[in-house]
Design a protein around this motif. Sequence first.
Motif, PDB file in Angstrom:
ATOM      1  N   ALA A 185       1.183   1.437 -17.066  1.00 39.80           N
ATOM      2  CA  ALA A 185       2.521   1.940 -17.379  1.00 39.80           C
ATOM      3  C   ALA A 185       3.422   0.802 -17.862  1.00 39.80           C
ATOM      4  N   THR A 186       3.324  -0.365 -17.210  1.00 38.85           N
ATOM      5  CA  THR A 186       4.156  -1.486 -17.638  1.00 38.85           C
ATOM      6  C   THR A 186       3.338  -2.491 -18.428  1.00 38.85           C
ATOM      7  N   PHE A 187       2.028  -2.228 -18.552  1.00 38.59           N
ATOM      8  CA  PHE A 187       1.150  -3.087 -19.313  1.00 38.59           C
ATOM      9  C   PHE A 187       1.085  -4.486 -18.699  1.00 38.59           C
ATOM     10  N   SER A 188       1.155  -4.560 -17.390  1.00 38.92           N
ATOM     11  CA  SER A 188       1.159  -5.876 -16.760  1.00 38.92           C
ATOM     12  C   SER A 188       0.414  -5.818 -15.430  1.00 38.92           C
ATOM     13  N   GLU A 189       0.271  -6.981 -14.845  1.00 41.86           N
ATOM     14  CA  GLU A 189      -0.491  -7.095 -13.604  1.00 41.86           C
ATOM     15  C   GLU A 189       0.312  -6.575 -12.418  1.00 41.86           C
ATOM     16  N   ILE A 190      -0.342  -5.797 -11.573  1.00 44.12           N
ATOM     17  CA  ILE A 190       0.294  -5.450 -10.310  1.00 44.12           C
ATOM     18  C   ILE A 190      -0.602  -5.974  -9.195  1.00 44.12           C
ATOM     19  N   THR A 191      -0.004  -6.751  -8.277  1.00 41.22           N
ATOM     20  CA  THR A 191      -0.807  -7.288  -7.179  1.00 41.22           C
ATOM     21  C   THR A 191      -0.589  -6.406  -5.962  1.00 41.22           C
ATOM     22  N   PHE A 192      -1.604  -6.275  -5.165  1.00 39.17           N
ATOM     23  CA  PHE A 192      -1.507  -5.457  -3.949  1.00 39.17           C
ATOM     24  C   PHE A 192      -2.587  -5.896  -2.979  1.00 39.17           C
ATOM     25  N   SER A 193      -2.507  -5.383  -1.761  1.00 36.52           N
ATOM     26  CA  SER A 193      -3.480  -5.759  -0.733  1.00 36.52           C
ATOM     27  C   SER A 193      -4.267  -4.535  -0.301  1.00 36.52           C
ATOM     28  N   PHE A 194      -5.518  -4.769   0.077  1.00 33.31           N
ATOM     29  CA  PHE A 194      -6.306  -3.701   0.690  1.00 33.31           C
ATOM     30  C   PHE A 194      -5.572  -3.232   1.930  1.00 33.31           C
ATOM     31  N   ARG A 195      -5.514  -1.925   2.141  1.00 32.17           N
ATOM     32  CA  ARG A 195      -4.852  -1.402   3.335  1.00 32.17           C
ATOM     33  C   ARG A 195      -5.766  -0.400   4.009  1.00 32.17           C
ATOM     34  N   PHE A 196      -6.123  -0.683   5.251  1.00 31.59           N
ATOM     35  CA  PHE A 196      -6.958   0.269   5.972  1.00 31.59           C
ATOM     36  C   PHE A 196      -6.146   0.876   7.087  1.00 31.59           C
ATOM     37  N   GLY A 197      -5.220   1.748   6.736  1.00 33.20           N
ATOM     38  CA  GLY A 197      -4.391   2.432   7.722  1.00 33.20           C
ATOM     39  C   GLY A 197      -5.175   3.553   8.378  1.00 33.20           C
ATOM     40  N   PRO A 198      -4.559   4.220   9.357  1.00 33.00           N
ATOM     41  CA  PRO A 198      -5.236   5.315  10.060  1.00 33.00           C
ATOM     42  C   PRO A 198      -5.754   6.397   9.102  1.00 33.00           C
ATOM     43  N   SER A 199      -4.967   6.713   8.069  1.00 30.05           N
ATOM     44  CA  SER A 199      -5.386   7.816   7.200  1.00 30.05           C
ATOM     45  C   SER A 199      -6.632   7.445   6.412  1.00 30.05           C
ATOM     46  N   VAL A 200      -6.709   6.179   5.995  1.00 26.13           N
ATOM     47  CA  VAL A 200      -7.886   5.735   5.245  1.00 26.13           C
ATOM     48  C   VAL A 200      -9.126   5.758   6.139  1.00 26.13           C
ATOM     49  N   LEU A 201      -8.978   5.231   7.361  1.00 27.33           N
ATOM     50  CA  LEU A 201     -10.113   5.204   8.284  1.00 27.33           C
ATOM     51  C   LEU A 201     -10.522   6.624   8.667  1.00 27.33           C
ATOM     52  N   LEU A 202      -9.499   7.490   8.813  1.00 29.50           N
ATOM     53  CA  LEU A 202      -9.781   8.875   9.154  1.00 29.50           C
ATOM     54  C   LEU A 202     -10.614   9.533   8.060  1.00 29.50           C
ATOM     55  N   ARG A 203     -10.238   9.237   6.812  1.00 30.21           N
ATOM     56  CA  ARG A 203     -11.004   9.808   5.702  1.00 30.21           C
ATOM     57  C   ARG A 203     -12.453   9.338   5.752  1.00 30.21           C
ATOM     58  N   GLY A 204     -12.640   8.054   6.085  1.00 33.79           N
ATOM     59  CA  GLY A 204     -13.997   7.525   6.209  1.00 33.79           C
ATOM     60  C   GLY A 204     -14.776   8.258   7.282  1.00 33.79           C
ATOM     61  N   MET A 205     -14.105   8.489   8.441  1.00 39.38           N
ATOM     62  CA  MET A 205     -14.787   9.176   9.538  1.00 39.38           C
ATOM     63  C   MET A 205     -15.072  10.622   9.169  1.00 39.38           C
ATOM     64  N   CYS A 206     -14.176  11.219   8.361  1.00 34.59           N
ATOM     65  CA  CYS A 206     -14.415  12.599   7.912  1.00 34.59           C
ATOM     66  C   CYS A 206     -15.680  12.664   7.053  1.00 34.59           C
ATOM     67  N   LEU A 207     -15.850  11.640   6.213  1.00 32.09           N
ATOM     68  CA  LEU A 207     -17.072  11.590   5.406  1.00 32.09           C
ATOM     69  C   LEU A 207     -18.287  11.541   6.328  1.00 32.09           C
ATOM     70  N   ALA A 208     -18.201  10.687   7.355  1.00 31.68           N
ATOM     71  CA  ALA A 208     -19.316  10.557   8.298  1.00 31.68           C
ATOM     72  C   ALA A 208     -19.577  11.893   8.985  1.00 31.68           C
ATOM     73  N   LEU A 209     -18.476  12.568   9.345  1.00 31.23           N
ATOM     74  CA  LEU A 209     -18.578  13.871   9.997  1.00 31.23           C
ATOM     75  C   LEU A 209     -19.297  14.863   9.079  1.00 31.23           C
ATOM     76  N   ALA A 210     -18.892  14.857   7.805  1.00 35.04           N
ATOM     77  CA  ALA A 210     -19.502  15.772   6.837  1.00 35.04           C
ATOM     78  C   ALA A 210     -20.992  15.487   6.696  1.00 35.04           C
ATOM     79  N   MET A 211     -21.316  14.178   6.623  1.00 35.27           N
ATOM     80  CA  MET A 211     -22.733  13.813   6.525  1.00 35.27           C
ATOM     81  C   MET A 211     -23.502  14.346   7.724  1.00 35.27           C
TER      82      MET A 211
END
Lengths: 385, 387
Positions: free
Chosen positions: B337-363
Motif C-alpha cells: 500500500a505504501t510501497f515500503s518496508e514494514i517491520t514487525f515482530s512474530f506474535r504468539f498470543g493466546p488466539s494464535v496458540l489457540l488456533r494451533g491447538m484447534c488444528l491439532a484437535l481437528a487432526m
Amino acid sequence: MKLLQYIWRNVSRNKLRSSLTILSVGFSLALMTVLYGYLAMQEAWGKAAVKRQRIVVMNKQGFSGRMPIAYVERVRSTEGVVAAVPYAWFGGNLQEEQMPFAQFGTDPDEVFNVWNEMKIDPEQLATWQRERQGCVVDRKLAEKRKWNIGDRIPLQGTFYPFSLDLKLVGVFDAPQYTDSLWFDWRYSDEEMRKVAEDQAGNAGTIFARCASTPIMPEVCETIDTRFANSDNPTRSQTEAAFAQMFTDMLGNIQEYIRNIALAVIFSLSLVAGNAMAMSMRERTTEVAVLKAIGFSKSRILSMVLGESTMIALLGGLLGIGAGAACLQTLHGISAQFFPLSIYQLTGPWLLGLVCVAVGIGLVSGLVPAVRAAQLSVVDGLRRVI
Amino acid sequence: MIPLKYNFRNLRVRWVTTLMTILGTGLVVWASVLTFGLVDGLDHALATTGDPLDLIVLRKGANDETSSSIGAQAAREITNLGGIARSPDGQPLCSSEFVTILTKPRRNEGGTTNVIVRGLDPVGRLLRPDFKIIEGRDLKPGVNEAITSRSMANRFENLGLNESIEINKIGFKIVGIFSAAGSAAESEVWTDLRDLTTSQRVPNAISIINFRVDDPAALPTLVDRITDDEQFKLKVIGEPQYFEEQKSASIALKFIGFVIAGFLTVGAMFAAANTMFSAVASRSREIGTLRAIGFRRRSVLASFLLESLVICLLGGLLGCLATLPFNGLSTGTANWATFSEITFSFRFGPSVLLRGMCLALAMGLLGGLFPAIRAVRVSIIDALRQR
C-alpha cells in the motif's frame, strides 16, 4: 522385475495404510510445489528479463525522486543505447478499484523499440501516436476486462493530482502477461502542468534498450557518472536487477518459506517412516520365513526400501501434479503475483521435488529395512504379534 | 466408560509409534503457528496505530500518505479550525507531516527496499501511541538530525545510533532510538519537517495533516467541514480506518498462511489416521474382549477417539512450545500500500496458540474418527477369533 512385482504386491496389500501415507505425502508435496513454484517463478521472471538487454534508470533516491524528462534524450544519445523512453507509473484507480492493473505513461513513438518483443498492429500504433488521449493495453488484460477498441477508460490519479480520460486505441501481444496499460506520457504531463507547474516534466523512470548484453554494465556506469553531480543523480541497473529489487522488498519471506519446507520434509519422513515401521512389524514372521528360505540381507534391504520409496514416489508425483494445477489456477486468478504459467516453469526445481519424494521414501524406509535385514530368523519365527 | 489408563498404557507400549506421530503432528502445528504468528504480528503493527479520535487529512484521490500532498494554504486553515484537541501546554494537537520513500539497503546484504522517511512537527509525537525515546535523545530541528526505531536501526544500513542516512546528498545523523508500542511508526525514520522538505528541495510541501479532535461529538462536523470544501480538495479518514485499508498488505501473507496451514493439516490428519488404524488393527482382539465383558460400542468409540486426541494434542502442545523462541523476533516485509518496508515482530498470543491447538484437535478428531468407527463395527466373534 520379479522383485518389483513383489514390492508392488506389498504396497497394495494394506490398501488403506498405503493410500493414507500416499495422501499425506501428496498433500505436503503439493504445498511444497506451490511454495517452490512461487520462488522459481520469481527467479525465472528475473532471468527472462536478462535476455531483453534492457536497463532501467531511476533517481538514486528511489521512486519518489525526480527524473527530469530531458534525461531521456541524454540517455538515448549514450553510446550503446538503441532506444529509450520515459516510463512513469500512474497508479490510478478505476472507479472503485484501487490500482486494478499497472498503468504507465510512456512515449508511443519509441516504446515498441524498447520492448521490441511486444507486437502491435501498425495501424493501431499509428492511431496511438496521433491521439494524445489514446492508450494501448495487453491483449490478455483487454480480454479479462472485456474492453473493445474505442472504449473509454477513466483513471483517477492517486498521487497524481488529476484524472486521465483515456480511450483504448490498440492492444499489444506480449510473450508474458504484463497486466499493463500504456498511455502517452505527454498527456499526463500537460495535465500536470495545469495543476502543479513545478512538478511537471517528470519522466518517473527511464527504460532503455542496449545494443548487446555484455555492454549493459558499462552503459549503466556511463549514465550514472554523467548525472552524478547533477541535481538528480541516477541509479541505473539491468531490468533483471530492477526485478530483483521487488523480490528483495518481500524480505525474509523467502527464507521463511524454505524453513517451513524443511520442517515439512522432516515431518513427512517421520510420518512415512512410522507407517513403514508399522507394516514391517506386522510382517516380522514373513521376513523371517523369507530369510529362512535363503533371501540375502541385501535383497531384504532393497525390498523394504523399494516399498517405502514406491509409496513416497507415488504420493510425490500425485502431490507435484496437484501443486502444479494449483499454480496454474493461481496464475489465472492473479497474473500480477504469479506472472508465469506452469508450462513456462518446467525446470530443475520440479526434478528436485521428485528427488525430495524419493529421499523421503529412502529415509523413511531405512530404519525398518535395516531392522528387517538384521532380524535373526529364529527370533522372527518365534515372535508373536 | 473405559478407563483412561487403558489408553495411556497402550500409548506407552507402542511408544515409538506414539512418539513419531506426536513429533509429526507437532512439526505441522509448529509450521502453522509460526505462519499465524507472522500474520498476527503484521496485523498488530498496523492495528495498534489507530486512535478513533485521530484523523488523517489526505488529498482527495490519494490512497495513502506517500501519494498525498496538501497545499500550504489549506494546511494553515486546518490548523486553525476549532475542535482540535490541545496538549497539556496548550498547543493544538495537529501535526503537518511530509512523507517520502527512499530506497535503502538492508544490513547483511538483505537487498534494497523502500524506507519511509517522515518529517514532522514536534507535536506529532503526542499523536503516536506511547512515543518515547529509549536511547540517545530526540532530534533538534534545523540541524539535520533524525531518529528511528530499534527494529529499523537493526535492519538497515546507516540507521544505527550515531550513523548517518543520506537524503538527497545531505547526511542526517541518527541521534536517538524511539519506540511507539509496536505501531507502524516503528517502521519509519523521523526527522524535522523543514529539514526534510529543504533537503528534498520541495520547501513548504506537506503530505498529510494528522490531528486529534477534543470531542467525539464534534468529529462529524469537522470531517464534513474539511471534506466539503471545494477549494481544499481534501479527504479525512479516521486513523483506524486508514490502517484497516492498509491491511490489504497482509492479505497476501494471510493467504500464504492459510494455504500452508490447510495443506499441512490435511496431510497430518492422514498421518494420524494411519497410526490409529494400525492401533485398531493390532488390538482387534482387545476390542473384542472389551465388548465381550460388556463395554458399549460408544465407550469403545470414545476411547479410541480419545487416544487419537491425546496424541495430536500432545503434538500440538509440543509444536506451540517450539514456537516460543521465535516470540518477539523482528522481521519485515513489503507493505504494497505504501510501497515500503514494514517491520514487525512474530506474535504468539493466546488466539494464535489457540488456533494451533484447534488444528491439532481437528487432526485428532478427524484422524481418529474413521479408525474408531472401524473398531466398533467389528463383530465380537470375529474379533475374538483373530490371532
